[in-house]
Scaffold this active site. Sequence first.
Site, PDB file in Angstrom:
ATOM      1  N   CYS A 150       3.815  19.922  -7.120  1.00 23.32           N
ATOM      2  CA  CYS A 150       4.851  18.993  -7.559  1.00 23.32           C
ATOM      3  C   CYS A 150       6.078  19.770  -8.040  1.00 23.32           C
ATOM      4  O   CYS A 150       5.965  20.644  -8.897  1.00 23.32           O
ATOM      5  CB  CYS A 150       4.305  18.124  -8.694  1.00 23.32           C
ATOM      6  SG  CYS A 150       5.566  17.124  -9.520  1.00 23.32           S
ATOM      7  N   SER A 186      -2.969  -8.777  10.998  1.00 21.09           N
ATOM      8  CA  SER A 186      -3.932  -8.319   9.991  1.00 21.09           C
ATOM      9  C   SER A 186      -5.163  -9.199  10.015  1.00 21.09           C
ATOM     10  O   SER A 186      -5.052 -10.427  10.068  1.00 21.09           O
ATOM     11  CB  SER A 186      -3.319  -8.355   8.594  1.00 21.09           C
ATOM     12  OG  SER A 186      -4.311  -8.055   7.619  1.00 21.09           O
ATOM     13  N   HIS A 205       0.813  -1.225   0.000  1.00 25.22           N
ATOM     14  CA  HIS A 205       0.000   0.000   0.000  1.00 25.22           C
ATOM     15  C   HIS A 205       0.842   1.269   0.000  1.00 25.22           C
ATOM     16  O   HIS A 205       0.334   2.340   0.299  1.00 25.22           O
ATOM     17  CB  HIS A 205      -0.952  -0.014   1.208  1.00 25.22           C
ATOM     18  CG  HIS A 205      -1.979  -1.116   1.133  1.00 25.22           C
ATOM     19  ND1 HIS A 205      -2.661  -1.571   2.224  1.00 25.22           N
ATOM     20  CD2 HIS A 205      -2.413  -1.849   0.080  1.00 25.22           C
ATOM     21  CE1 HIS A 205      -3.499  -2.552   1.851  1.00 25.22           C
ATOM     22  NE2 HIS A 205      -3.352  -2.742   0.563  1.00 25.22           N
TER      23      HIS A 205
HETATM   24 ZN   LIG Z   1       4.199  16.245 -11.246  1.00 24.20          ZN
END
Ligand SMILES: [Zn+2]
Length: 291
Positions: free
Chosen positions: A180, A222, A116
């Site tokens: 970003c 889990s 994950h």
């Molecule tokens: Zn980016």
Amino acid sequence: MDDRSYLAHRLRAGKVLVMTGAGLSTDSGLPDYRGPDGVRRVQPMTVAEFRAGAAARQRYWSRSYVGWTRFRTAEPNPAHDHLARLEGAGLLAATITQNVDGLAQRAGSRTVIELHGNLGRAICLDCRSTVDREWVQREFTRLNPAFAADAERARNLPLRPDGDVDIDESLIHDITLVHCPTCGSDLLKPDVVMFGESVPKPLVDHCFDLVAASRTLLVVGSSLGVMSGYRFARRAAALEVPIVLMNTGWSRAEEIATRHVHRPLREVLQEAVWDVLGDVPGTDSGSESGD
Ligand SMILES: [Zn+2]
């Protein structure tokens, strides 16, 4: 054969594929999604909500910002250490983890597949480049000094397993999102599989290969409540690979498992290390086993 002997027997056979979940990290102060009754306690944001608008991402990042200050201070606990020792002794094929905390690796486990993702990174949903989570945290602080100051007050709120906290809506001002650094998009998200997202297929296929090559599937901490982990137990059952469950509560794989050990992980794993490897550094060997 009792549970303890059976576990030692399976470990000595080697090629044990370990699958870990949130229960492994609760002793490190990171909460489980589910209680012992298997009931989901929190409902994390879905990727569709996250993508849908900047408001959702402001809410997500403001909560995650606060949660990260505590999440990143979590340390591996003895159960992580015991698993790392078993791996070091050559008994484990690999560890597939559903956790996003990186604690198995910090405890010394080397062959860890992060099903994950990892909260220690962020990924751009537009260009797929990744950046260090600490960089995002610093940028967020720089861009949102007023929020950062307010967030100090929210530090004692309950931490969720995904590193999030339930922060008061009033604390979420006009958050400026971190963009970003590669393409400038504001679709930067922690590099974890959010609800509504799938685990990448090549990774799933790799895990299926590991199941097929293993002699035992050992599920640690889990309940396998979500299909992304449960499918590997189903595959193991189909291939007649013995499945040992190790968690204190309910498990979705009860009916297909060979054993279900309902005792605290750190005790069971410590005994396993004693039985299989002979000793545990820093402990009084065997004297606290209580049976
Ligand atoms: Zn980016």
